[in-house]
Design a protein around this motif. Structure first.
Motif, PDB file in Angstrom:
ATOM      1  N   LEU A  16     -41.746  47.128  37.626  1.00 41.32           N
ATOM      2  CA  LEU A  16     -42.189  48.403  37.170  1.00 41.32           C
ATOM      3  C   LEU A  16     -41.243  49.618  37.169  1.00 41.32           C
ATOM      4  O   LEU A  16     -41.373  50.475  36.410  1.00 41.32           O
ATOM      5  N   ARG A  17     -40.055  49.235  37.915  1.00 41.05           N
ATOM      6  CA  ARG A  17     -39.225  50.344  38.206  1.00 41.05           C
ATOM      7  C   ARG A  17     -38.004  50.123  37.385  1.00 41.05           C
ATOM      8  O   ARG A  17     -36.961  50.680  37.788  1.00 41.05           O
ATOM      9  N   GLY A  18     -37.943  49.169  36.545  1.00 44.46           N
ATOM     10  CA  GLY A  18     -36.658  48.913  35.521  1.00 44.46           C
ATOM     11  C   GLY A  18     -35.616  47.928  36.189  1.00 44.46           C
ATOM     12  O   GLY A  18     -34.633  47.948  35.856  1.00 44.46           O
ATOM     13  N   ALA A  19     -36.010  46.908  36.790  1.00 48.43           N
ATOM     14  CA  ALA A  19     -35.230  45.900  37.257  1.00 48.43           C
ATOM     15  C   ALA A  19     -34.550  45.004  36.086  1.00 48.43           C
ATOM     16  O   ALA A  19     -33.565  44.556  36.405  1.00 48.43           O
ATOM     17  N   ALA A  20     -35.317  44.775  34.914  1.00 47.86           N
ATOM     18  CA  ALA A  20     -34.866  43.938  34.047  1.00 47.86           C
ATOM     19  C   ALA A  20     -33.422  44.752  33.308  1.00 47.86           C
ATOM     20  O   ALA A  20     -32.395  44.096  33.110  1.00 47.86           O
ATOM     21  N   GLU A  21     -33.806  46.140  33.036  1.00 46.78           N
ATOM     22  CA  GLU A  21     -32.634  46.845  32.498  1.00 46.78           C
ATOM     23  C   GLU A  21     -31.231  46.924  33.541  1.00 46.78           C
ATOM     24  O   GLU A  21     -30.581  46.902  33.077  1.00 46.78           O
ATOM     25  N   LEU A  22     -31.660  47.081  34.805  1.00 46.89           N
ATOM     26  CA  LEU A  22     -30.724  47.167  35.668  1.00 46.89           C
ATOM     27  C   LEU A  22     -29.866  45.845  35.652  1.00 46.89           C
ATOM     28  O   LEU A  22     -28.636  46.026  35.841  1.00 46.89           O
ATOM     29  N   GLN A  23     -30.607  44.720  35.824  1.00 43.43           N
ATOM     30  CA  GLN A  23     -29.966  43.379  35.681  1.00 43.43           C
ATOM     31  C   GLN A  23     -29.119  43.510  34.356  1.00 43.43           C
ATOM     32  O   GLN A  23     -27.946  42.800  34.470  1.00 43.43           O
ATOM     33  N   GLN A  24     -29.574  43.583  33.396  1.00 44.58           N
ATOM     34  CA  GLN A  24     -28.739  43.695  32.215  1.00 44.58           C
ATOM     35  C   GLN A  24     -27.555  44.388  32.327  1.00 44.58           C
ATOM     36  O   GLN A  24     -26.490  44.000  31.754  1.00 44.58           O
ATOM     37  N   THR A  25     -27.777  45.427  32.469  1.00 51.38           N
ATOM     38  CA  THR A  25     -26.557  46.529  32.753  1.00 51.38           C
ATOM     39  C   THR A  25     -25.591  45.880  33.739  1.00 51.38           C
ATOM     40  O   THR A  25     -24.346  46.110  33.391  1.00 51.38           O
ATOM     41  N   LEU A  26     -25.818  45.544  35.033  1.00 50.78           N
ATOM     42  CA  LEU A  26     -24.973  44.902  35.867  1.00 50.78           C
ATOM     43  C   LEU A  26     -24.235  43.721  35.267  1.00 50.78           C
ATOM     44  O   LEU A  26     -23.062  43.635  35.268  1.00 50.78           O
ATOM     45  N   GLN A  27     -24.877  42.763  34.479  1.00 50.89           N
ATOM     46  CA  GLN A  27     -24.184  41.674  33.821  1.00 50.89           C
ATOM     47  C   GLN A  27     -23.224  42.174  32.692  1.00 50.89           C
ATOM     48  O   GLN A  27     -22.204  41.472  32.643  1.00 50.89           O
ATOM     49  N   GLU A  28     -23.634  43.297  32.125  1.00 42.98           N
ATOM     50  CA  GLU A  28     -22.803  43.497  30.922  1.00 42.98           C
ATOM     51  C   GLU A  28     -21.534  44.451  31.744  1.00 42.98           C
ATOM     52  O   GLU A  28     -20.317  44.332  31.063  1.00 42.98           O
ATOM     53  N   GLN A  29     -21.611  45.267  32.896  1.00 43.83           N
ATOM     54  CA  GLN A  29     -20.727  46.146  33.360  1.00 43.83           C
ATOM     55  C   GLN A  29     -19.675  45.564  34.273  1.00 43.83           C
ATOM     56  O   GLN A  29     -18.693  45.937  34.625  1.00 43.83           O
ATOM     57  N   LEU A  30     -20.236  44.574  34.994  1.00 40.37           N
ATOM     58  CA  LEU A  30     -19.288  43.881  36.151  1.00 40.37           C
ATOM     59  C   LEU A  30     -18.484  42.671  35.721  1.00 40.37           C
ATOM     60  O   LEU A  30     -18.967  42.013  34.868  1.00 40.37           O
ATOM     61  N   ASP A  31     -17.282  42.794  36.473  1.00 34.71           N
ATOM     62  CA  ASP A  31     -16.507  41.724  35.966  1.00 34.71           C
ATOM     63  C   ASP A  31     -17.040  40.287  36.380  1.00 34.71           C
ATOM     64  O   ASP A  31     -17.348  39.961  37.449  1.00 34.71           O
ATOM     65  N   PRO A  32     -17.411  39.249  35.322  1.00 36.29           N
ATOM     66  CA  PRO A  32     -17.936  38.044  36.010  1.00 36.29           C
ATOM     67  C   PRO A  32     -17.125  37.192  36.641  1.00 36.29           C
ATOM     68  O   PRO A  32     -17.642  36.371  37.272  1.00 36.29           O
ATOM     69  N   THR A  33     -15.833  37.447  36.437  1.00 36.39           N
ATOM     70  CA  THR A  33     -14.828  36.644  37.427  1.00 36.39           C
ATOM     71  C   THR A  33     -14.985  36.963  38.879  1.00 36.39           C
ATOM     72  O   THR A  33     -14.408  36.433  39.669  1.00 36.39           O
ATOM     73  N   GLN A  34     -15.307  38.159  39.313  1.00 33.56           N
ATOM     74  CA  GLN A  34     -15.428  38.613  40.445  1.00 33.56           C
ATOM     75  C   GLN A  34     -17.017  38.878  41.093  1.00 33.56           C
ATOM     76  O   GLN A  34     -17.222  39.056  42.314  1.00 33.56           O
ATOM     77  N   VAL A  35     -17.862  39.145  40.036  1.00 40.50           N
ATOM     78  CA  VAL A  35     -19.324  39.249  40.452  1.00 40.50           C
ATOM     79  C   VAL A  35     -20.236  38.317  39.809  1.00 40.50           C
ATOM     80  O   VAL A  35     -19.973  38.447  38.554  1.00 40.50           O
ATOM     81  N   ARG A  36     -21.125  37.660  40.558  1.00 43.53           N
ATOM     82  CA  ARG A  36     -22.092  37.049  39.866  1.00 43.53           C
ATOM     83  C   ARG A  36     -23.382  37.836  39.854  1.00 43.53           C
ATOM     84  O   ARG A  36     -23.726  38.105  41.005  1.00 43.53           O
ATOM     85  N   VAL A  37     -23.916  37.867  38.846  1.00 35.24           N
ATOM     86  CA  VAL A  37     -25.394  38.663  38.989  1.00 35.24           C
ATOM     87  C   VAL A  37     -26.626  37.744  38.669  1.00 35.24           C
ATOM     88  O   VAL A  37     -26.573  37.084  37.569  1.00 35.24           O
ATOM     89  N   VAL A  38     -27.653  37.465  39.307  1.00 37.84           N
ATOM     90  CA  VAL A  38     -28.582  36.681  39.336  1.00 37.84           C
ATOM     91  C   VAL A  38     -29.978  37.373  39.520  1.00 37.84           C
ATOM     92  O   VAL A  38     -30.034  38.257  40.459  1.00 37.84           O
ATOM     93  N   ARG A  39     -30.991  36.787  39.020  1.00 33.06           N
ATOM     94  CA  ARG A  39     -32.306  37.500  39.315  1.00 33.06           C
ATOM     95  C   ARG A  39     -32.757  36.904  40.727  1.00 33.06           C
ATOM     96  O   ARG A  39     -32.317  35.618  41.172  1.00 33.06           O
TER      97      ARG A  39
END
Length: 580
Positions: free
Chosen positions: A112-135
């Motif tokens: 309800l507070r925008g978690a899906a949008e947050l996850q997508q933003t983190l996946q797009e903006q954070l370096d995947p070699t250093q940070v793994r973003v998961v639900r």
């Protein structure tokens, strides 16, 4: 064990270990990691946590080495490790995960507070070699949604900037909140009831009578009378054990975390009184892994109790869960404490008779035990008189969603949603109008705004197809799509089904497929709902259909329903929905 295998073309045999060969290097590493540990089969999950925390994952070689050390088959180690979501099992040839893992909660309050949008933003903006973003499922911080966990540090009201700041500072350990210390609790009269019990000033019979008169019931969801449960355990010959269920994984529930992080000693005194009453040989606290701050607090305060002479060393064992909602079911929790997959047991026998390690076991949840010292100090009548609308006692309501002031609200049992919103939550959030609410988390069903005047207590909602459970109140507004809400809840059940029984495993999956396609086939959903209720082993499958059934009953005008008989759409709008 060794087995002879024929040599190729030589007629000779050779000796080799059966199954995976253990790497000497891996064996040395795991041996060093466990050097300070007593090796016991039931501690397997604790060892897995040590490996996961140290290496950031569990490789196949490390898992094989662990199986060797614990003296169990590799299959037994693998089936346990792979059952729990928080263990990252890396197969041969697979890359290890990035150094930092960010988990984004996607349960209903965070959605309800925008978690899906947050996850997508983190996946797009954070370096995947250093940070793994998961639900991830509910983290028990619904009042501060959306929530992300960076390493073991939670970021409330999470944003890209907040997550980046935690990563930049390498601040991956939990933040410990201010809480009532042992000294402060004792200064306020704490542990006097426990001392009176142990000294003989109070008897177990008197304690049970007081709790029975107070009307205290299990606050974990089932609502079983506390005094009756204690008596049932005592009817079975010892030795007896006690297990505290602190695995509140129900989406929308966070009350137990509040007590553990703010007033741990009132809970601990209640726990020790219960252990005394049933003469428990050992006490186990099963704490969900999503509560790292509470874990550190409990470890520190249990050590303080040992130093103070209130408990013997190792009388209380703290066990970490590993990301399995089903372990909130008492028999699944017991399987997990024994170091196995969290598969619910067939009942009878019940855990009061055959529980942990085959012994009679008292199981209570955190909030239930929290109220015990207060009741015994202030009297049964004090507690019983707190309720309203025919209910007894006080309850802690976890309120999240579209209210101005979400959080844990301690209010009289039987309080209505109307009263909670207006007098405890500062009203609805600005710009939002009440559409409905979840009275008991994901499994408790969904009620419309027209039923906001019902008492929120055990036995008051069942006639409407819902129940209060752990009192996880998630408030929905007219801006929320009820179809998205139901789909979110059903995806949760699909993910968290342990897979042991077919009705739950296949039923939740089939429902999600139907809802994702927009097909609210009335006949098929009825069949799936009935089969899950009638044939599932535990409460997860039995309650999984509640969101669908209540949505169709009270919110049919918000749904598009396909009639399997005609292929057309059907208006299932109920009188309640039209009135609302």
């Amino acid at each position: 064990m060794k087995r002879r295998h024929p040599g190729k073309g030589t007629g000779k045999g050779r000796m080799q270990n059966r199954g995976r060969q253990v790497s000497p290097e891996a064996l040395q590493e795991i041996t060093a990691l466990l050097s300070q540990q007593v090796i016991r089969r039931d501690l397997l999950i604790e060892y897995l946590h040590l490996v996961q925390d140290h290496y950031g994952c569990i490789t196949a070689q490390h898992l094989a080495a662990l199986a060797e050390i614990v003296n169990i088959p590799m299959a037994a180690a693998y089936e346990t490790a792979s059952f729990y979501a928080h263990f990252d099992i890396i197969k041969e040839g697979e890359a290890v995960p990035a150094p930092v893992t960010v988990r984004v909660c996607d349960s209903i309050a965070c959605q309800l507070r925008g978690a899906a949008e947050l996850q997508q933003t983190l996946q797009e903006q954070l370096d995947p070699t250093q940070v793994r973003v998961v639900r991830a499922p509910c983290m028990g911080r619904c009042a501060t949604a959306p929530v992300a966990e960076v390493g073991h540090r939670h970021t409330d009201n999470a944003s890209l900037a907040a997550v980046q700041a935690v990563i930049a500072e390498n601040a991956l350990s939990p933040v410990i909140p201010n809480y009532q210390s042992y000294a402060d609790y004792v200064a306020a009269g704490g542990y006097t009831i426990l001392q009176e019990c142990r000294s003989g000033e109070r008897s177990a019979v008197d304690i049970n009578a007081e709790l029975k008169e107070s009307g205290l019931r299990g606050m974990g969801g089932a609502g079983f009378p506390t005094a009756t449960k204690w008596q049932l355990v005592c009817q079975h010959a010892g030795p007896r054990l006690m297990a505290v269920n602190a695995d509140e994984g129900e989406p929308g529930t966070f009350k137990d975390r509040y007590f553990l992080e703010h007033e741990p000693h009132q809970f601990l005194e209640g726990m020790l009184i219960g252990a005394w009453a049933v003469e428990a040989q050992t006490v186990y606290i099963y704490l969900r892994d999503e509560y790292p701050a509470a874990c550190k607090i409990l470890l520190a305060e249990l050590a303080t109790l040992e130093d103070a002479g209130l408990i013997a060393p190792e009388y209380v064992e703290l066990r970490r869960g590993a990301g399995a909602y089903v372990c909130g079911e008492e028999s699944a929790m017991i399987e997990s404490i024994e170091g196995k997959r969290g598969y619910p047991r067939q009942r009878p026998p019940y855990v009061a008779e055959v529980g942990l390690f085959g012994k009679p076991t008292l199981v209570n949840n955190v909030e239930t035990l929290y109220w015990v010292p207060a009741i015994l100090k202030q009297g049964a009548q004090w507690f019983a008189s707190q309720g309203v609308n025919g209910s007894k006692g006080l309850r802690s309501y976890s309120v999240s969603g579209r209210v101005a002031e979400p959080g844990v609200k301690i209010a009289p049992a039987g309080t209505t949603l109307e009263d909670l919103i207006e007098n405890y939550c500062g009203g609805m959030a600005a710009g939002h109008q009440l559409l409905g609410y979840l009275p008991g988390g994901a499994s408790g069903g969904i009620l419309p705004a027209s039923k906001a005047n019902l008492p929120l207590d055990f036995g008051a909602l069942e006639e409407h197809g819902c129940f209060i459970g752990s009192a996880a109140i998630v408030v929905l507004s007219e801006q929320d799509d009820i179809r998205d809400v139901v789909l979110n809840l059903m995806r949760f059940f699909e993910d968290e089904s342990c897979g042991q029984c077919t009705p739950c495993r296949s039923g939740t999956e089939k429902v999600v497929q139907l809802l994702e396609s927009g097909n609210w086939d009335a006949n098929l959903l009825d069949d799936l709902s009935q089969v899950m209720r009638d044939a599932s082993i535990c409460g997860l499958g039995q309650a999984a259909a509640n969101p669908i059934d209540s949505a169709r009953t009270f919110f049919a005008a918000h749904l598009i329903v396909t009639d399997s008989a005609t292929g057309g759409t059907t208006d299932n709008t109920t009188d309640n929905d039209r009135e609302r």
